[in-house]
Design a protein around this motif. Structure first.
Motif, PDB file in Angstrom:
ATOM      1  N   THR A   1      40.143   8.171   1.294  1.00 45.38           N
ATOM      2  CA  THR A   1      41.318   7.299   1.420  1.00 45.38           C
ATOM      3  C   THR A   1      42.410   7.736   0.457  1.00 45.38           C
ATOM      4  N   GLY A   2      42.252   8.911  -0.160  1.00 51.61           N
ATOM      5  CA  GLY A   2      43.173   9.366  -1.193  1.00 51.61           C
ATOM      6  C   GLY A   2      44.510   9.849  -0.662  1.00 51.61           C
ATOM      7  N   PRO A   3      45.386  10.285  -1.565  1.00 54.41           N
ATOM      8  CA  PRO A   3      46.759  10.633  -1.173  1.00 54.41           C
ATOM      9  C   PRO A   3      46.891  11.912  -0.361  1.00 54.41           C
ATOM     10  N   TYR A   4      45.846  12.762  -0.363  1.00 52.20           N
ATOM     11  CA  TYR A   4      45.935  14.041   0.349  1.00 52.20           C
ATOM     12  C   TYR A   4      44.682  14.286   1.174  1.00 52.20           C
ATOM     13  N   LYS A   5      44.876  14.966   2.296  1.00 50.10           N
ATOM     14  CA  LYS A   5      43.794  15.325   3.202  1.00 50.10           C
ATOM     15  C   LYS A   5      43.431  16.791   2.990  1.00 50.10           C
TER      16      LYS A   5
END
Length: 533
Positions: free
Chosen positions: A192-196
């Motif tokens: 669910t973090g800021p980057y994939k």
């Protein structure tokens, strides 16, 4: 309970703008390329407790509780928490959070992640973050009751490293045999973090793209590239040539040179990491011998006089001023001053080579002995240089020291296999309180009470064990602090763990390019680095 703000230098911010380079200094920044000293050991966030591993994981995954710049805990995927009784904590979860694949985050993902950690954790174990958990009950999709094995006053602090993975994406990749395939290859690396995740090459580049539905808001960079570059000089050269935009762990020598370079701006912050020397207490230790190579009758490191001599041999002021070029502070205990459980009663460590030699003679080693000293060379700033400095200092009191500064990928697995007699590495009190440090290192290794997971020197002090166990079940913060302070005093008096220096960390970027505030845990996080327009 909040961690005391300690380091004024952390208020400094780096304000810089690349005139050219790999990103656009505009309202819509594009690519940020970071040169970092160390990268992840895998993309499974539950595999390793090393700081460089967690730093990479924070780009892709969120933690249940967030640790702020000054290590004060803040809401993360959990918006609030409270103790319902002595063995039950209630955590309320953030609603509306999405995983990278578009699925909803809920309590099942947290329960799955907690239960997954003991199964897939590697040699540098992450089980310390869930050691107090006895069970997890889902009340509703956004409410959890965490059952603990006794009163667990510091449970929310442990959860600053509780990374949450998708229970759906990771369900088939949660055994020691399948985890690497699923996470390193990508299908399970859903957070669910800021980057994939785009791609990862071990020891190379971690390539990420912005997750536009991130619950904190869009990140400042459309693309982030984390280049693992263990050589300090190469990292700085890459910055100066425009190959990277920001670098961490600028060496002390390079930092001095940068003071005369107006094209690059550096910022310094105090670190949570203390370099500790560790002395094996087993009766038969493998890498200590007489100077002629013969076996000694007993392990000299078990003798308090020998340990005191080793402590007195260390000139911490010289270590800071000469070896680290001023980028550090002498350490007298295993946590920075002011942390919950550090003691003001512990005096500064003395340096006295003559007294050290006298103590060795009193212990029956007038001509000294020999040992192999191991440390990392690529994990924290100055680690290899500090190790070399220690070797010289020990040699001056008659202890022949063979220094082995090696890669962390070799060092930590060997340390976990108990192959070393004398070794040094950094330990950061990432939760801001002593149960994390003393409970992991100073308590005897006791799976039953789930303490001592990182005690690799067979240290056992019954009083320290008692104090740590009592502290872990004491909900009153003032009483708990006193117990931890007593445990710290007793541990430092034994000198099995000998603190050397508290590190300071330097980041650098081209002048006038980015806005960046250093963190005490030394993390370099793209989401909090912004282009200066």
């Amino acid at each position: 309970m909040k961690t005391k703000r300690l380091f004024a230098s952390a208020a400094l911010a780096l304000g810089v703008t690349f005139a050219a380079g790999s990103f656009l200094a505009s309202a819509q920044a594009q690519t940020l390329t970071m040169g970092v000293r160390g990268g992840p050991e895998s993309l499974d966030p539950h595999f390793s407790a090393l700081g460089s591993h967690a730093e990479a994981a924070k780009h892709i995954y969120d933690t249940l509780v967030w640790s702020g710049d000054d290590l004060q805990i803040e809401p993360g995927l959990a918006t609030s928490w409270k103790a319902l009784d002595e063995t039950t904590w209630e955590f309320k979860l953030r609603e509306g959070v999405k995983f990278h694949d578009g699925s909803d985050f809920d309590a099942e993902d947290v329960k799955f992640s907690i239960e997954r950690i003991p199964v897939v954790s590697g040699p540098t174990t992450t089980t310390i973050y869930v050691r107090r958990v006895a069970g997890v009950e889902i009340v509703d999709p956004h409410t959890l009751h965490i059952k603990t094995n006794g009163p667990a006053a510091t449970l929310p602090y442990d959860f600053v490293r509780l990374f949450v993975v998708s229970s759906d994406a990771a369900k088939d990749y949660s055994t020691p045999e399948t985890a690497a395939e699923g996470f390193n290859g990508g299908p399970a690396a859903v957070g669910t973090g800021p980057y994939k995740l785009v791609s990862w090459e071990p020891k190379g580049d971690l390539v990420l793209e912005r997750f536009d539905d991130y619950w904190r808001g869009k990140g400042p960079w459309a693309k982030v590239i984390r280049k693992e570059m263990p050589n300090d000089s190469s990292r700085l050269a890459a910055l100066k040539s425009g190959q990277v935009d920001v670098i961490n762990y600028v060496s002390s020598i390079d930092y001095l040179a940068l003071q005369r370079d107006s094209s690059v701006e550096a910022v310094i912050g105090d670190s949570v990491y203390i370099m500790n020397l560790q002395l094996d207490q087993r009766e038969d230790t493998p890498l200590v011998r007489a100077k002629d190579g013969s076996k000694l009758d007993k392990n000299p490191l078990r003798d308090p006089l020998v340990r005191e001599a080793i402590d007195l041999a260390i000139d911490r002021d010289a270590m800071v001023s000469i070896v680290l070029e001023g980028l550090g502070k002498p350490a007298n205990q295993m946590m920075p001053p002011g942390f919950f459980g550090s003691s003001e009663e512990i005096p500064a460590r003395k340096h006295d080579s003559a007294q050290a030699r006298a103590l060795l003679a009193e212990a029956g080693y007038p001509d000294g002995f020999e040992f192999d000293l191991y440390c990392t060379s690529d994990r924290l700033p100055g680690d290899g240089a500090i190790c070399q400095g220690l070797g010289q200092m020990f040699s001056q009191i008659g202890i022949k020291t063979n220094v082995n500064a090696i890669s962390k990928t070799v060092y930590f697995p060997a340390q976990s296999r108990l192959e070393y007699s004398v070794f040094m590495n950094g330990w950061g009190t990432l939760t801001g309180e002593a149960s994390y440090t003393l409970g992991s290192l100073a308590h005897s290794n006791d799976p039953e009470v789930k303490m001592g997971a990182f005690n690799r020197v067979a240290y056992k002090n019954d009083e320290v064990d008692r104090l740590m166990q009592e502290g872990a079940t004491t909900l009153d913060p003032d009483a708990r602090r006193k117990l931890y302070e007593q445990a710290m005093i007793a541990t430092m008096a034994d000198r099995v763990y000998i603190p050397v220096v508290q590190l300071q960390t330097v980041w650098a970027a081209k002048a006038n390019s980015v806005i960046f505030a250093p963190r005490f845990d030394e993390d370099t996080l793209a989401f909090f680095i912004k282009a200066k327009n």
